[in-house]
Structures are given as structure tokens and as C-alpha cells.
Design a protein around this motif. Structure first.
Motif, short mmCIF file in Angstrom:
data_model
loop_
_atom_site.label_atom_id
_atom_site.label_comp_id
_atom_site.label_asym_id
_atom_site.label_seq_id
_atom_site.Cartn_x
_atom_site.Cartn_y
_atom_site.Cartn_z
N ASP A 72 0.82 -1.22 0.00
CA ASP A 72 0.00 0.00 0.00
C ASP A 72 0.85 1.27 0.00
N SER A 73 2.12 1.13 0.33
CA SER A 73 2.96 2.31 0.46
C SER A 73 3.77 2.55 -0.80
N LEU A 74 3.68 3.78 -1.32
CA LEU A 74 4.43 4.15 -2.51
C LEU A 74 5.93 3.97 -2.28
N GLU A 75 6.36 4.49 -1.14
CA GLU A 75 7.77 4.43 -0.76
C GLU A 75 8.26 2.97 -0.73
N ASP A 76 7.47 2.12 -0.09
CA ASP A 76 7.83 0.70 0.00
C ASP A 76 7.88 0.05 -1.38
N ASN A 77 6.89 0.38 -2.21
CA ASN A 77 6.87 -0.18 -3.56
C ASN A 77 8.11 0.21 -4.35
N PHE A 78 8.48 1.48 -4.18
CA PHE A 78 9.65 1.99 -4.88
C PHE A 78 10.91 1.25 -4.41
N GLN A 79 11.03 1.14 -3.08
CA GLN A 79 12.20 0.46 -2.52
C GLN A 79 12.25 -1.00 -2.97
N HIS A 80 11.09 -1.61 -3.01
CA HIS A 80 11.05 -3.01 -3.43
C HIS A 80 11.50 -3.15 -4.88
N THR A 81 11.00 -2.31 -5.77
CA THR A 81 11.36 -2.39 -7.18
C THR A 81 12.88 -2.29 -7.36
N GLN A 82 13.48 -1.37 -6.60
CA GLN A 82 14.93 -1.19 -6.70
C GLN A 82 15.68 -2.41 -6.19
N PHE A 83 15.27 -2.87 -5.01
CA PHE A 83 15.94 -4.01 -4.39
C PHE A 83 15.77 -5.25 -5.26
N HIS A 84 14.55 -5.47 -5.72
CA HIS A 84 14.19 -6.66 -6.49
C HIS A 84 15.15 -6.91 -7.65
N LYS A 85 15.36 -5.89 -8.45
CA LYS A 85 16.19 -6.04 -9.65
C LYS A 85 17.64 -6.34 -9.27
N ARG A 86 18.15 -5.55 -8.34
CA ARG A 86 19.55 -5.72 -7.94
C ARG A 86 19.77 -7.11 -7.35
N PHE A 87 18.83 -7.50 -6.52
CA PHE A 87 18.94 -8.79 -5.84
C PHE A 87 18.96 -9.94 -6.86
N LEU A 88 17.97 -9.93 -7.76
CA LEU A 88 17.88 -11.03 -8.72
C LEU A 88 19.09 -11.06 -9.66
N ASP A 89 19.61 -9.88 -10.00
CA ASP A 89 20.83 -9.82 -10.82
C ASP A 89 22.00 -10.48 -10.08
N SER A 90 22.10 -10.17 -8.80
CA SER A 90 23.24 -10.68 -8.02
C SER A 90 23.20 -12.18 -7.84
N ILE A 91 22.01 -12.76 -7.69
CA ILE A 91 21.97 -14.20 -7.42
C ILE A 91 21.84 -15.04 -8.69
N LYS A 92 21.64 -14.38 -9.82
CA LYS A 92 21.56 -15.11 -11.10
C LYS A 92 22.93 -15.74 -11.38
N PHE A 93 22.92 -17.01 -11.79
CA PHE A 93 24.19 -17.71 -12.04
C PHE A 93 24.18 -18.25 -13.47
N VAL A 94 24.91 -17.58 -14.36
CA VAL A 94 24.86 -17.98 -15.77
C VAL A 94 25.61 -19.28 -16.04
N GLY A 95 26.55 -19.61 -15.19
CA GLY A 95 27.35 -20.81 -15.40
C GLY A 95 28.66 -20.45 -16.08
N TRP A 96 29.70 -21.17 -15.71
CA TRP A 96 31.03 -20.88 -16.24
C TRP A 96 31.58 -22.11 -16.92
N LYS A 97 32.47 -21.88 -17.85
CA LYS A 97 33.11 -22.98 -18.57
C LYS A 97 33.84 -23.88 -17.58
N LYS A 98 34.59 -23.23 -16.70
CA LYS A 98 35.32 -24.00 -15.67
C LYS A 98 34.70 -23.69 -14.33
#
Ligand code: ACO
Ligand code: ZN
Length: 226
Positions: A31-57
Motif C-alpha cells: 500500500d505504500s508508494l515508498e515501499d513499492n519503490f524500494q522493493h522495485t529497486q531491491f528486487h532487480k539488484r537482488f535477482l541480478d546478483s543471485i543469477k548464475f549464468v554458469g562458467w566454462k570452468k
């Protein structure tokens, strides 16, 4: 009294509107604009950081039906070290560590638990901790010594800086909030004990946790007694 009741009701309603994001695990008020905004920012950064593309070695040190554990060492290629650092930063944010550096970054070993969806859901950083001092044996020199000489010699031995044994210090352990209580931390620690020292197996007593959080204490007491 009326004002107090009102406060309690308000607090109750706020709690009721709390939402947990099913992807990043952040708890916020939709319900909170501020919270929604913070979530959107955190969400993207977080998912980027934990994404694991895999390495050759990849240094896979354990394989499970629901994922694997990849070990990253300080001299590994930049992309691997970078991923380990990204995940450590997430963990540090959650743990409230602010720029606390590792006691010896050039020797830290990072264990990443990667699930079958190619997401890093666990991170453990282990370092060598040296404790205790071993008495050095030099028996051939003691034969013709006076008692005083012997004592002096003995004192020198005792002050030897040779470490008695290498102990493994866990300076960070973190599991993604939505993946807890599934044995991820347990499996990471079991893997550390099998792979930390070349050709050796560490007992539970040879593992120490630095500065454990309440969660960390609950986990480590359970882990160490079983
Ligand atoms: N409350 C009570 N018991 C717990 C908890 C808890 N929060 N977490 C673990 N345990 C105990 C349980 O007995 C559990 O077995 P059960 O689930 O069958 O009852 C047992 O430990 C094994 O738990 P795992 O599933 O292996 O642990 P998990 O993968 O959930 O990870 C961890 C535990 C790492 C502490 C996780 O809760 C976390 O990341 N918390 C936030 C970050 C944090 O506080 N990390 C510790 C910092 S200390 C340090 O880094 C040195
Ligand atoms: Zn989210």
C-alpha cells in the motif's frame, strides 16, 4: 486510553498489509508508494546478483538433486570472483555488516550453493584460522644442557609461533530467505569440512563461527551437536 487503542489498531492493520515478494523475498507494504519503490529497486539488484549464468570452468565440490556447490578461490577468473563478491554483499547487507573486510581476503574460500534454476541461494565464506602453539621438538640439543639452559630452551619452544592446527573459520553464512530450513546451510558446511583442506576432513570442532547472529547461533548449535 482511546488514543492508545487507536495506535494498536493502526499497527495491526499495517502488519496485515505486509506482502512478501515471491521472487526476492522482501517483505514490504504494497500500500505504500515508498515501499513499492524500494522493493522495485531491491528486487532487480537482488535477482541480478543471485543469477548464475554458469562458467566454462566451475569448481563443483558437491552435487545434489536440487543443486550444486561451486567453490570460488581468490585467484579464479574475474567473473567468478565478482559473482562471489556480489553475493557476499547481499549477505552483508542482510547481516548488517558495513564494509567489514575479511581477515585474509587472499585466502578466503567462497562456497556458492546454486540451485537447479541457476540461482545462488546460499553463500559461505571460510578462512583459515590458526590457534594454539605447538612445542617444537629438538631432542638432539637437550643432552648436555644444564637445567637452566633446558628451561630457557623450553621457554623458547613454548613461544614458538608454529600453529598447532589449522581451524576453519566461517566468517559468513547466508541462505536466501525463501530457501531456508531445507538443509542448504548444513550441506554447505558438510562440503566445507570435506573440501577445505586438501586430503583432510575437518571435524565439527575444527569449525568456528565468527560473530554469529541469532539465526547463526540457532543453526550452529544444532549443526555442531549432531
Ligand atoms: N531457528 C531455529 N533453528 C534453526 C534456524 C532458525 N532460524 N535455522 C536453522 N536452524 C536449525 C534447525 O534445527 C535446522 O533443522 P530443521 O530445519 O530440520 O529444524 C538446522 O539448524 C539446519 O538448518 P538448515 O536448513 O541447514 O539452515 P538454513 O539453510 O536455513 O540456513 C542460516 C541457516 C544460514 C542461519 C539462515 O537462517 C540465514 O541465512 N539467516 C540469515 C543470515 C544469518 O544470520 N546468517 C548467520 C550469520 S553468522 C555468520 O555468518 C558467521
Ligand atoms: Zn521482489
Amino acid at each position: 486510553a482511546e488514543a492508545d487503542d487507536q495506535l494498536i489498531i493502526d499497527a495491526g492493520q499495517k502488519q496485515f498489509s505486509a506482502t512478501t515478494c515471491g521472487s526476492c523475498g522482501m517483505i514490504y507494504s504494497a500500500d505504500s508508494l515508498e515501499d513499492n519503490f524500494q522493493h522495485t529497486q531491491f528486487h532487480k539488484r537482488f535477482l541480478d546478483s543471485i543469477k548464475f549464468v554458469g562458467w566454462k570452468k566451475e569448481r563443483v565440490v558437491a552435487d545434489f538433486w536440487d543443486g550444486k556447490i561451486v567453490l570460488v578461490l581468490p585467484d579464479d577468473p574475474k567473473y567468478a570472483v565478482r559473482k562471489a563478491e556480489d553475493v557476499r554483499q547481499l549477505a552483508d547487507n542482510e547481516l548488517g555488516f558495513q564494509q567489514v573486510s575479511l581477515s585474509c581476503p587472499s585466502q578466503a574460500k567462497t562456497y556458492l550453493f546454486v540451485n537447479s534454476d541457476r540461482v545462488v541461494i546460499g553463500c559461505l565464506i571460510a578462512e583459515h584460522i590458526r590457534q594454539g602453539f605447538r612445542v617444537l621438538e629438538q631432542p638432539e640439543q637437550t643432552k648436555d644442557m644444564t637445567k637452566e639452559d633446558f628451561m630457557e630452551h623450553h621457554r623458547v619452544w613454548c613461544c614458538s609461533t608454529t600453529p598447532e592446527k589449522a581451524i576453519c573459520g566461517v566468517s559468513r553464512i547466508w541462505v536466501f530467505s525463501l530457501a531456508r530450513r531445507k538443509g542448504i546451510a548444513t550441506r554447505m558446511l558438510d562440503t566445507v569440512r570435506n573440501s577445505f583442506m586438501y586430503g583432510g576432513h575437518l571435524t565439527k570442532e575444527e569449525i568456528t563461527f565468527s560473530d554469529p547472529t541469532p539465526d547463526g547461533k540457532l543453526f550452529s548449535t544444532k549443526y555442531c551437536e549432531t
